[in-house]
Scaffold this active site. Structure first.
Site, PDB file in Angstrom:
ATOM      1  N   LYS A  73       0.899  -1.260   0.005  1.00  0.00           N
ATOM      2  CA  LYS A  73       0.068  -0.013   0.072  1.00  0.00           C
ATOM      3  C   LYS A  73       0.845   1.355  -0.078  1.00  0.00           C
ATOM      4  O   LYS A  73       0.509   2.096  -0.676  1.00  0.00           O
ATOM      5  CB  LYS A  73      -0.961   0.081   1.011  1.00  0.00           C
ATOM      6  CG  LYS A  73      -2.056  -1.102   1.148  1.00  0.00           C
ATOM      7  CD  LYS A  73      -2.910  -0.793   2.380  1.00  0.00           C
ATOM      8  CE  LYS A  73      -4.067  -1.841   2.272  1.00  0.00           C
ATOM      9  NZ  LYS A  73      -5.090  -1.785   3.106  1.00  0.00           N
ATOM     10  N   ASP A 109     -10.470   2.432   1.971  1.00  0.00           N
ATOM     11  CA  ASP A 109     -10.506   1.927   3.330  1.00  0.00           C
ATOM     12  C   ASP A 109     -11.191   3.035   4.052  1.00  0.00           C
ATOM     13  O   ASP A 109     -12.207   2.593   4.885  1.00  0.00           O
ATOM     14  CB  ASP A 109      -8.873   1.616   3.812  1.00  0.00           C
ATOM     15  CG  ASP A 109      -8.513   0.438   3.218  1.00  0.00           C
ATOM     16  OD1 ASP A 109      -9.158  -0.636   2.605  1.00  0.00           O
ATOM     17  OD2 ASP A 109      -7.195   0.238   3.242  1.00  0.00           O
ATOM     18  N   GLY A 135      -1.787   1.659  13.558  1.00  0.00           N
ATOM     19  CA  GLY A 135      -1.209   0.875  12.200  1.00  0.00           C
ATOM     20  C   GLY A 135      -1.873   1.493  10.935  1.00  0.00           C
ATOM     21  O   GLY A 135      -2.456   2.692  10.735  1.00  0.00           O
ATOM     22  N   GLY A 136      -1.637   0.704   9.899  1.00  0.00           N
ATOM     23  CA  GLY A 136      -2.186   1.503   8.639  1.00  0.00           C
ATOM     24  C   GLY A 136      -3.668   1.401   8.509  1.00  0.00           C
ATOM     25  O   GLY A 136      -4.267   2.460   8.059  1.00  0.00           O
TER      26      GLY A 136
END
Ligand code: ATR
Length: 285
Positions: A73, A109, A135-136
């Protein structure tokens, strides 16, 4: 899942390392079939570090686009010809569409999370939200919430990572420690809690050691867990038993896919129909 493949059928896929566990092919092919699109969606393992080679391969092989999961990503972002603002803010793309030899990057997302959150009917403007993890996935969730005016407190085991994340929107986001005392204190005022840690995920050792912060939440609060396997984590069970509005992350997973498909076809699709078809394929319809 039967997909009608013709000579004209355009290819899509998900890349990752690992990727074989991905539910995206199931979701996307269900939507493609329901919408009657001339596309097929594959699972494509790509080795870590080979994202740039994959981009060329995808273009040469005539792919209409692809989704990216770990660890691609971030590394794909600088290789795009154009990047949507939200993806740029996140520093990560999960959706690449390929048109006329050019790469267009998006991150669905965050928007997918917001779309699913609509079922709670919450007003996000000024809403005190506690996000667990930095996190991501947390980054996409936090930035999406901040964009809608929520007041986000990011609690993370490694506080330094929460601090880094909050620098992206310091007026809306505050870093905090991930301790039970802190969580209990923050919960008293929270309208929404979002779990973006891996605590409670099937196959990982970790579980929340103490869920008493759930009891401190106001009765109108909602609890969203990005985890969907198991369908009900201990956090969600405790929250449901308390009578709070709850959701696992399956809806977000499906919505990010619907929004990715719109990027691939270059325009709006029948979202509700696509969403319903994907949920049915996942056995949730
Ligand atoms: P993703 O891409 O899904 O966001 P990630 O970037 O690996 O995954 O982030 C996982 C998150 O879960 C992190 O916030 C991590 O905390 P650290 O930054 O301190 O590593 C959090 N996490 C994982 N295991 C945890 C545990 N046992 N207790 C608390 N937090 C945990």
């Amino acid at each position: 899942m039967i997909v009608d493949i013709k000579n004209t059928t355009r290819k899509l896929c998900v890349i990752g390392d690992p990727v074989l566990h991905s539910k995206s092919p199931l979701i996307q092919n269900a939507m493609i079939r329901a919408l009657g699109l001339d596309l097929v969606y594959l699972c494509q393992p790509v080795k870590r570090g080979e994202g740039a080679q994959w981009l060329t391969a995808a273009r040469v092989c005539g792919y209409a686009g692809f989704n990216a999961t770990m660890p691609f990503k971030e590394e794909l972002l600088p290789l795009m010809d154009e990047v949507e603002p939200f993806a740029r803010q996140c520093g990560a793309v999960n959706t690449v569409s390929i048109r006329d030899g050019k790469y267009y990057g998006a991150n669905t997302d965050g928007p997918g999370f917001l779309q699913d959150l609509e079922k709670f009917g919450l007003s996000l403007q000024g809403l005190h939200t506690v996000v667990l993890g930095a996190g991501g996935a947390s980054k996409a969730v936090c930035l999406a919430l901040a964009e809608k005016g929520a007041k986000v407190t990011v609690c993370n085991r490694t506080v330094k990572k929460a601090e880094e994340l909050c620098k992206l929107a310091p007026e809306s986001m505050t870093p905090e420690e991930f301790t039970i005392n802190k969580l209990c204190k923050l919960s008293g005022e929270a309208g929404l809690v979002v779990n973006c840690t891996s605590l409670g995920m099937a196959g990982t050792a970790g579980e929340f050691e103490d869920l008493s912060f759930v009891d401190a939440l106001p009765s109108g609060a909602a609890v969203y867990d990005l985890i969907y396997a198991p369908a009900e984590t201990a956090l969600l069970r405790r929250s449901r038993e308390r009578g709070l509005a709850v959701s696992n992350g399956l809806g977000m997973l499906v919505w990010q896919g619907v929004l990715a498909l719109e990027r691939f076809v270059g325009g709006p699709v029948d979202r509700e129909r696509a969403h319903a078809a994907a949920l049915e394929a996942l056995g949730e319809g």
